[in-house]
Design a protein around this motif. Structure first.
Motif, PDB file in Angstrom:
ATOM      1  N   GLN A  49      28.817  -0.018 -62.491  1.00 53.33           N
ATOM      2  CA  GLN A  49      29.825  -0.483 -61.441  1.00 53.33           C
ATOM      3  C   GLN A  49      31.275   0.018 -61.421  1.00 53.33           C
ATOM      4  OE1 GLN A  49      29.677  -4.830 -61.451  1.00 53.33           O
ATOM      5  NE2 GLN A  49      31.638  -4.970 -60.336  1.00 53.33           N
ATOM      6  N   SER A  50      31.808   0.394 -60.428  1.00 53.53           N
ATOM      7  CA  SER A  50      33.142   0.807 -60.699  1.00 53.53           C
ATOM      8  C   SER A  50      34.193   0.076 -59.576  1.00 53.53           C
ATOM      9  CB  SER A  50      33.413   2.385 -60.031  1.00 53.53           C
ATOM     10  OG  SER A  50      33.049   2.410 -58.617  1.00 53.53           O
ATOM     11  N   PHE A  51      35.399  -0.157 -59.915  1.00 52.57           N
ATOM     12  CA  PHE A  51      36.625  -0.634 -59.178  1.00 52.57           C
ATOM     13  C   PHE A  51      37.441   0.731 -58.806  1.00 52.57           C
ATOM     14  CE2 PHE A  51      40.602  -2.908 -58.803  1.00 52.57           C
ATOM     15  CZ  PHE A  51      40.262  -3.949 -57.724  1.00 52.57           C
ATOM     16  N   SER A  52      38.020   0.490 -57.534  1.00 53.43           N
ATOM     17  CA  SER A  52      38.993   1.526 -57.082  1.00 53.43           C
ATOM     18  C   SER A  52      39.955   0.847 -56.017  1.00 53.43           C
ATOM     19  CB  SER A  52      38.116   2.674 -56.531  1.00 53.43           C
ATOM     20  OG  SER A  52      37.194   3.182 -57.403  1.00 53.43           O
ATOM     21  N   LYS A  53      40.956   1.558 -55.847  1.00 59.05           N
ATOM     22  CA  LYS A  53      41.969   0.990 -55.006  1.00 59.05           C
ATOM     23  C   LYS A  53      41.924   1.901 -53.697  1.00 59.05           C
ATOM     24  CE  LYS A  53      45.815   3.148 -57.518  1.00 59.05           C
ATOM     25  NZ  LYS A  53      47.201   3.037 -58.028  1.00 59.05           N
ATOM     26  N   ARG A  54      42.571   1.741 -52.669  1.00 62.03           N
ATOM     27  CA  ARG A  54      42.448   2.526 -51.339  1.00 62.03           C
ATOM     28  C   ARG A  54      42.921   3.801 -51.487  1.00 62.03           C
ATOM     29  NH1 ARG A  54      43.013   1.318 -45.955  1.00 62.03           N
ATOM     30  NH2 ARG A  54      43.966  -1.004 -46.288  1.00 62.03           N
ATOM     31  N   GLY A  55      42.372   4.636 -50.903  1.00 66.87           N
ATOM     32  CA  GLY A  55      42.600   6.116 -50.987  1.00 66.87           C
ATOM     33  C   GLY A  55      42.029   6.824 -52.185  1.00 66.87           C
ATOM     34  N   VAL A  56      41.109   6.268 -52.903  1.00 66.54           N
ATOM     35  CA  VAL A  56      40.503   6.753 -54.329  1.00 66.54           C
ATOM     36  C   VAL A  56      39.319   7.762 -53.590  1.00 66.54           C
ATOM     37  CG1 VAL A  56      39.223   6.468 -56.191  1.00 66.54           C
ATOM     38  CG2 VAL A  56      41.441   5.353 -55.936  1.00 66.54           C
ATOM     39  N   HIS A 114      16.865  12.351 -55.598  1.00 65.47           N
ATOM     40  CA  HIS A 114      17.422  13.437 -56.323  1.00 65.47           C
ATOM     41  C   HIS A 114      17.815  14.619 -55.328  1.00 65.47           C
ATOM     42  CE1 HIS A 114      14.375  11.701 -59.526  1.00 65.47           C
ATOM     43  NE2 HIS A 114      15.663  11.030 -59.685  1.00 65.47           N
ATOM     44  N   GLY A 115      18.610  15.703 -55.863  1.00 60.92           N
ATOM     45  CA  GLY A 115      19.098  16.887 -55.151  1.00 60.92           C
ATOM     46  C   GLY A 115      19.959  16.717 -54.369  1.00 60.92           C
ATOM     47  N   PHE A 116      20.946  15.669 -54.382  1.00 62.92           N
ATOM     48  CA  PHE A 116      22.073  15.390 -53.518  1.00 62.92           C
ATOM     49  C   PHE A 116      23.162  15.252 -54.583  1.00 62.92           C
ATOM     50  CE2 PHE A 116      18.811  14.291 -50.799  1.00 62.92           C
ATOM     51  CZ  PHE A 116      19.136  14.429 -49.431  1.00 62.92           C
ATOM     52  N   ALA A 117      24.348  15.394 -53.877  1.00 62.77           N
ATOM     53  CA  ALA A 117      25.774  14.914 -54.513  1.00 62.77           C
ATOM     54  C   ALA A 117      26.194  14.017 -53.922  1.00 62.77           C
ATOM     55  CB  ALA A 117      26.583  16.247 -54.367  1.00 62.77           C
ATOM     56  N   HIS A 118      26.945  13.188 -54.631  1.00 61.19           N
ATOM     57  CA  HIS A 118      27.326  11.926 -54.178  1.00 61.19           C
ATOM     58  C   HIS A 118      28.879  11.367 -54.438  1.00 61.19           C
ATOM     59  CE1 HIS A 118      27.922   7.495 -54.548  1.00 61.19           C
ATOM     60  NE2 HIS A 118      27.480   7.454 -53.516  1.00 61.19           N
ATOM     61  N   GLY A 119      29.268  10.766 -53.239  1.00 61.51           N
ATOM     62  CA  GLY A 119      30.878  10.577 -53.527  1.00 61.51           C
ATOM     63  C   GLY A 119      31.255   9.312 -52.576  1.00 61.51           C
ATOM     64  N   PHE A 120      32.257   8.758 -52.799  1.00 63.34           N
ATOM     65  CA  PHE A 120      32.766   7.913 -51.863  1.00 63.34           C
ATOM     66  C   PHE A 120      34.357   7.576 -51.681  1.00 63.34           C
ATOM     67  CE2 PHE A 120      32.015   5.429 -55.605  1.00 63.34           C
ATOM     68  CZ  PHE A 120      33.279   4.377 -55.853  1.00 63.34           C
ATOM     69  N   SER A 121      34.796   7.322 -50.451  1.00 70.44           N
ATOM     70  CA  SER A 121      36.144   7.034 -50.539  1.00 70.44           C
ATOM     71  C   SER A 121      36.468   5.337 -50.135  1.00 70.44           C
ATOM     72  CB  SER A 121      36.768   7.799 -49.452  1.00 70.44           C
ATOM     73  OG  SER A 121      36.255   7.698 -48.236  1.00 70.44           O
ATOM     74  N   VAL A 122      37.664   5.149 -50.833  1.00 64.38           N
ATOM     75  CA  VAL A 122      37.723   3.620 -50.520  1.00 64.38           C
ATOM     76  C   VAL A 122      38.844   3.448 -49.143  1.00 64.38           C
ATOM     77  CG1 VAL A 122      38.919   1.529 -51.696  1.00 64.38           C
ATOM     78  CG2 VAL A 122      37.556   3.291 -53.021  1.00 64.38           C
ATOM     79  N   LEU A 123      38.240   2.687 -48.261  1.00 68.79           N
ATOM     80  CA  LEU A 123      38.806   2.352 -47.128  1.00 68.79           C
ATOM     81  C   LEU A 123      39.555   1.046 -46.992  1.00 68.79           C
ATOM     82  CD1 LEU A 123      35.853   3.508 -44.732  1.00 68.79           C
ATOM     83  CD2 LEU A 123      37.665   4.751 -45.680  1.00 68.79           C
ATOM     84  N   SER A 124      39.168   0.010 -47.821  1.00 73.09           N
ATOM     85  CA  SER A 124      39.934  -1.146 -48.018  1.00 73.09           C
ATOM     86  C   SER A 124      40.930  -1.195 -49.146  1.00 73.09           C
ATOM     87  CB  SER A 124      38.885  -2.408 -48.279  1.00 73.09           C
ATOM     88  OG  SER A 124      38.099  -2.140 -49.458  1.00 73.09           O
ATOM     89  N   GLU A 125      41.871  -2.142 -49.360  1.00 71.16           N
ATOM     90  CA  GLU A 125      42.686  -2.152 -50.469  1.00 71.16           C
ATOM     91  C   GLU A 125      42.298  -2.259 -51.660  1.00 71.16           C
ATOM     92  OE1 GLU A 125      46.226  -2.215 -50.093  1.00 71.16           O
ATOM     93  OE2 GLU A 125      45.756  -2.000 -48.041  1.00 71.16           O
ATOM     94  N   THR A 126      40.899  -2.606 -51.963  1.00 71.92           N
ATOM     95  CA  THR A 126      40.467  -2.486 -53.318  1.00 71.92           C
ATOM     96  C   THR A 126      38.754  -2.550 -52.915  1.00 71.92           C
ATOM     97  OG1 THR A 126      40.266  -4.682 -54.043  1.00 71.92           O
ATOM     98  CG2 THR A 126      42.046  -3.484 -54.976  1.00 71.92           C
ATOM     99  N   ALA A 127      37.961  -1.977 -53.788  1.00 73.03           N
ATOM    100  CA  ALA A 127      36.465  -2.182 -53.625  1.00 73.03           C
ATOM    101  C   ALA A 127      35.938  -1.919 -55.077  1.00 73.03           C
ATOM    102  CB  ALA A 127      36.062  -0.706 -52.588  1.00 73.03           C
ATOM    103  N   SER A 128      34.768  -2.782 -55.068  1.00 74.34           N
ATOM    104  CA  SER A 128      34.039  -2.801 -56.353  1.00 74.34           C
ATOM    105  C   SER A 128      32.544  -2.199 -55.655  1.00 74.34           C
ATOM    106  CB  SER A 128      33.667  -4.164 -56.708  1.00 74.34           C
ATOM    107  OG  SER A 128      34.812  -4.446 -57.517  1.00 74.34           O
ATOM    108  N   VAL A 129      32.220  -1.252 -56.504  1.00 76.37           N
ATOM    109  CA  VAL A 129      30.925  -0.505 -55.995  1.00 76.37           C
ATOM    110  C   VAL A 129      29.865  -0.698 -57.309  1.00 76.37           C
ATOM    111  CG1 VAL A 129      30.037   1.504 -55.677  1.00 76.37           C
ATOM    112  CG2 VAL A 129      32.303   1.071 -54.534  1.00 76.37           C
ATOM    113  N   LEU A 130      28.661  -1.156 -56.553  1.00 76.06           N
ATOM    114  CA  LEU A 130      27.573  -1.172 -57.799  1.00 76.06           C
ATOM    115  C   LEU A 130      26.269  -0.134 -57.257  1.00 76.06           C
ATOM    116  CD1 LEU A 130      25.988  -2.856 -60.013  1.00 76.06           C
ATOM    117  CD2 LEU A 130      25.085  -4.249 -58.184  1.00 76.06           C
ATOM    118  N   TYR A 131      25.806   0.671 -58.443  1.00 75.19           N
ATOM    119  CA  TYR A 131      24.927   1.383 -58.064  1.00 75.19           C
ATOM    120  C   TYR A 131      23.755   1.440 -59.243  1.00 75.19           C
ATOM    121  CZ  TYR A 131      27.565   4.969 -60.519  1.00 75.19           C
ATOM    122  OH  TYR A 131      28.230   5.556 -61.207  1.00 75.19           O
TER     123      TYR A 131
END
Length: 182
Positions: A49-56, A114-131
């Motif tokens: 789980q990660s927590f990030s702010k807008r723009g990350v 398998h075989g993919f690079a993964h990333g994300f950007s935060v569009l809201s003020e903050t976001a909690s992501v679980l994977y």
């Protein structure tokens, strides 16, 4: 639960069936039998789980074989643009990517094989992501590609003045410079 195929083979979006009532709602985020019925056969061993702010922007990350990780990504709070890049050299979609908005509201999940690079950007003020992942973290197998690689040309949907990237991610190689494959 429905499985939505993307233009890249094996990369799918999971749309849960939500059961709302006057108390709130309920849905199955993961059901091994239903996943297996749809050809998604991973044995998940860990939740991160990660927590990030807008723009990350986190990514683009991966682990190479034999420690490659499959990821099932969802958002608990907020909204992200989730991105997966096909790095399977024998794939007809090698170097192509899929972007999908995942949010606490839409409850969608991205199944990154398998075989993919993964990333994300935060569009809201903050976001909690679980994977969920099917392999443990293995530092020697860790690799990545710069988020702003011109060949991949990913639109992260973040104003350039708001972008926040770790120092570790800023020194990742370009797509053209990668010397590993799946």
């Amino acid at each position: 639960m429905t499985i939505e195929k993307t233009h890249i083979n094996d990369l799918v979006v999971i749309n849960p069936t939500v059961f709302p009532d006057d108390r709130g709602h309920f849905f199955e985020a993961y059901n091994k039998a239903k996943f297996n019925e749809n050809g998604i056969m991973y044995e998940f061993i860990q939740d991160n789980q990660s927590f990030s702010k807008r723009g990350v922007i986190r990514g683009l990350h991966l682990q190479i074989n034999p420690c490659a990780q499959a990821k099932l990504v969802r958002v608990l709070q907020g909204e992200i643009l989730d991105v997966a890049v096909d790095l399977r050299k024998n794939s007809s979609t090698y170097g192509q990517h899929v972007s999908v908005v995942l949010s606490a509201e839409n409850k969608k999940q991205l199944m990154v094989p398998h075989g993919f690079a993964h990333g994300f950007s935060v569009l809201s003020e903050t976001a909690s992501v679980l994977y969920k992942v099917d392999q443990k973290y293995h530092q020697e197998s860790e690799r990545g590609i710069r988020y702003d690689d011109p060949t991949l040309a990913i639109d992260w949907q973040v104003n350039p003045s708001e972008v926040i990237v770790s120092e570790k991610d800023l020194i990742l190689p370009s797509f053209e410079a990668i010397d590993w494959e799946f």
